[in-house]
Motif scaffolding. Structure first.
Motif, mmCIF file in Angstrom:
data_model
loop_
_atom_site.group_PDB
_atom_site.id
_atom_site.type_symbol
_atom_site.label_atom_id
_atom_site.label_comp_id
_atom_site.label_asym_id
_atom_site.label_seq_id
_atom_site.Cartn_x
_atom_site.Cartn_y
_atom_site.Cartn_z
ATOM 1 N N ASN A 75 -33.417 74.571 83.237
ATOM 2 C CA ASN A 75 -34.687 73.920 83.539
ATOM 3 C C ASN A 75 -34.588 73.173 84.860
ATOM 4 O O ASN A 75 -33.503 72.752 85.262
ATOM 5 N N ALA A 76 -35.706 72.984 85.523
ATOM 6 C CA ALA A 76 -35.738 72.338 86.835
ATOM 7 C C ALA A 76 -35.749 70.818 86.702
ATOM 8 O O ALA A 76 -36.548 70.121 87.303
ATOM 9 N N THR A 77 -34.813 70.300 85.904
ATOM 10 C CA THR A 77 -34.641 68.857 85.748
ATOM 11 C C THR A 77 -33.324 68.470 86.401
ATOM 12 O O THR A 77 -32.507 69.351 86.725
ATOM 13 N N LEU A 78 -33.098 67.182 86.577
ATOM 14 C CA LEU A 78 -31.846 66.732 87.171
ATOM 15 C C LEU A 78 -30.660 67.205 86.336
ATOM 16 O O LEU A 78 -29.682 67.735 86.868
ATOM 17 N N GLU A 79 -30.762 67.052 85.008
ATOM 18 C CA GLU A 79 -29.668 67.473 84.126
ATOM 19 C C GLU A 79 -29.493 68.986 84.153
ATOM 20 O O GLU A 79 -28.372 69.486 84.139
ATOM 21 N N GLY A 80 -30.605 69.727 84.190
ATOM 22 C CA GLY A 80 -30.535 71.183 84.242
ATOM 23 C C GLY A 80 -29.859 71.670 85.510
ATOM 24 O O GLY A 80 -29.013 72.571 85.482
ATOM 25 N N GLN A 81 -30.210 71.070 86.633
ATOM 26 C CA GLN A 81 -29.608 71.475 87.904
ATOM 27 C C GLN A 81 -28.149 71.036 88.000
ATOM 28 O O GLN A 81 -27.326 71.737 88.584
ATOM 29 N N THR A 82 -27.809 69.897 87.408
ATOM 30 C CA THR A 82 -26.408 69.461 87.343
ATOM 31 C C THR A 82 -25.595 70.452 86.531
ATOM 32 O O THR A 82 -24.484 70.830 86.906
ATOM 33 N N THR A 83 -26.157 70.900 85.414
ATOM 34 C CA THR A 83 -25.492 71.878 84.560
ATOM 35 C C THR A 83 -25.299 73.198 85.310
ATOM 36 O O THR A 83 -24.218 73.793 85.263
ATOM 37 N N ALA A 84 -26.333 73.643 86.023
ATOM 38 C CA ALA A 84 -26.240 74.894 86.786
ATOM 39 C C ALA A 84 -25.158 74.791 87.858
ATOM 40 O O ALA A 84 -24.366 75.726 88.045
ATOM 41 N N HIS A 85 -25.092 73.662 88.547
ATOM 42 C CA HIS A 85 -24.077 73.463 89.592
ATOM 43 C C HIS A 85 -22.669 73.481 88.992
ATOM 44 O O HIS A 85 -21.758 74.128 89.518
ATOM 45 N N TYR A 86 -22.505 72.808 87.870
ATOM 46 C CA TYR A 86 -21.201 72.778 87.191
ATOM 47 C C TYR A 86 -20.781 74.190 86.774
ATOM 48 O O TYR A 86 -19.639 74.605 86.998
ATOM 49 N N LEU A 87 -21.708 74.937 86.194
ATOM 50 C CA LEU A 87 -21.397 76.293 85.740
ATOM 51 C C LEU A 87 -21.084 77.210 86.912
ATOM 52 O O LEU A 87 -20.170 78.048 86.830
ATOM 53 N N ALA A 88 -21.825 77.068 88.012
ATOM 54 C CA ALA A 88 -21.569 77.896 89.190
ATOM 55 C C ALA A 88 -20.151 77.671 89.705
ATOM 56 O O ALA A 88 -19.455 78.633 90.067
ATOM 57 N N GLU A 89 -19.706 76.419 89.721
ATOM 58 C CA GLU A 89 -18.337 76.115 90.156
ATOM 59 C C GLU A 89 -17.306 76.729 89.214
ATOM 60 O O GLU A 89 -16.310 77.295 89.656
ATOM 61 N N ARG A 90 -17.554 76.615 87.914
ATOM 62 C CA ARG A 90 -16.613 77.169 86.929
ATOM 63 C C ARG A 90 -16.585 78.696 86.957
ATOM 64 O O ARG A 90 -15.530 79.310 86.802
ATOM 65 N N LEU A 91 -17.746 79.311 87.147
ATOM 66 C CA LEU A 91 -17.837 80.775 87.144
ATOM 67 C C LEU A 91 -17.343 81.401 88.433
ATOM 68 O O LEU A 91 -17.027 82.589 88.469
ATOM 69 N N ASP A 92 -17.264 80.619 89.491
ATOM 70 C CA ASP A 92 -16.886 81.128 90.804
ATOM 71 C C ASP A 92 -15.513 81.802 90.785
ATOM 72 O O ASP A 92 -15.268 82.755 91.519
ATOM 73 N N GLU A 93 -14.611 81.350 89.931
ATOM 74 C CA GLU A 93 -13.259 81.914 89.866
ATOM 75 C C GLU A 93 -13.243 83.343 89.331
ATOM 76 O O GLU A 93 -12.267 84.056 89.489
ATOM 77 N N HIS A 94 -14.330 83.784 88.700
ATOM 78 C CA HIS A 94 -14.371 85.120 88.094
ATOM 79 C C HIS A 94 -14.930 86.192 89.020
ATOM 80 O O HIS A 94 -15.113 87.333 88.601
ATOM 81 N N LYS A 95 -15.235 85.847 90.257
ATOM 82 C CA LYS A 95 -15.730 86.823 91.249
ATOM 83 C C LYS A 95 -16.980 87.557 90.758
ATOM 84 O O LYS A 95 -17.073 88.773 90.829
ATOM 85 N N LEU A 96 -17.920 86.800 90.228
ATOM 86 C CA LEU A 96 -19.178 87.355 89.738
ATOM 87 C C LEU A 96 -20.290 87.046 90.729
ATOM 88 O O LEU A 96 -20.192 86.115 91.527
ATOM 89 N N ARG A 97 -21.360 87.807 90.629
ATOM 90 C CA ARG A 97 -22.572 87.457 91.382
ATOM 91 C C ARG A 97 -23.285 86.393 90.554
ATOM 92 O O ARG A 97 -23.678 86.640 89.409
ATOM 93 N N ILE A 98 -23.449 85.215 91.127
ATOM 94 C CA ILE A 98 -24.083 84.106 90.406
ATOM 95 C C ILE A 98 -25.432 83.843 91.059
ATOM 96 O O ILE A 98 -25.514 83.579 92.261
#
Length: 198
Positions: A143-166
């Motif tokens: 969701n386009a809330t502060l918490e939603g965008q914080t969650t998306a940023h956290y997940l993007a950092e964690r998923l980055d190690e898997h060489k996926l298209r995010i």
């Protein structure tokens, strides 16, 4: 004055999202007037769901089977995974029939104020799914809330190690929206996400 049982039914319905005391009373009155047809069907449906409702062990969706209908559907693209905060988000996105991949329900969003950290969400199984080699793209549909965008940023950092298209859902101007009615945050996001014409 209604009986205690009817008042209890009205109170129970009033606790449902989108129904207040007045709407609940109207629903109860309609059920009372149409009790011959409506009540047996409603009771049967509620009973069937309460006995068979389960959480999908793969994605976290709620269905009457495990795996859920989406995960079990062979027509779904296993290479695309859409991550959402809640089951309601899966149902909303799937109702639009625009995403043909599979889903992953986090069960909430990161929120320091509410004491919800990464261990409180369904993130470990998301990382397992990302590491299995089948997934190529992860769509972060927070969701386009502060918490939603914080969650998306956290997940993007964690998923980055898997060489996926995010990727992430676009935010900005709604279709049919007028600029003077939009809040500054929406306008700012629309300007940041601008793209070439043609």
């Amino acid at each position: 004055m209604a009986s205690q049982e009817i008042e209890a039914l009205s109170s129970a319905l009033a606790r449902l999202p989108g129904l207040g005391p007045r709407s609940a009373r109207r629903a109860v009155l309609w059920l009372v007037k149409n009790r011959e047809q409506a009540l047996p069907a409603l009771l049967e449906a509620l009973d069937a769901v309460s006995e068979t409702l389960v959480e999908c062990q793969i994605c976290g969706n709620v269905d009457t089977s495990d795996p859920c209908g989406i995960c079990a559907d062979p027509r779904r693209d296993p290479k695309s995974l859409c991550v959402v905060e809640d089951v309601a988000d899966v149902w909303a996105l799937d109702r639009a029939r625009l995403f043909q991949g599979r889903y992953h329900v986090l069960g909430g969003k990161l929120s320091a104020l509410d004491g919800i950290g990464p261990d409180d969400l369904n993130i470990a199984s998301l990382m397992e799914r990302a590491a299995n080699g089948e997934v190529e793209e992860v769509v972060l549909a927070m969701n386009a809330t502060l918490e939603g965008q914080t969650t998306a940023h956290y997940l993007a950092e964690r998923l980055d190690e898997h060489k996926l298209r995010i990727t992430q859902l676009a935010h900005g101007l709604p279709v049919g929206g007028e600029l003077d009615y939009l809040d500054e945050g929406t306008l700012a996001q629309a300007l940041r996400a601008r793209r070439p014409v043609g």
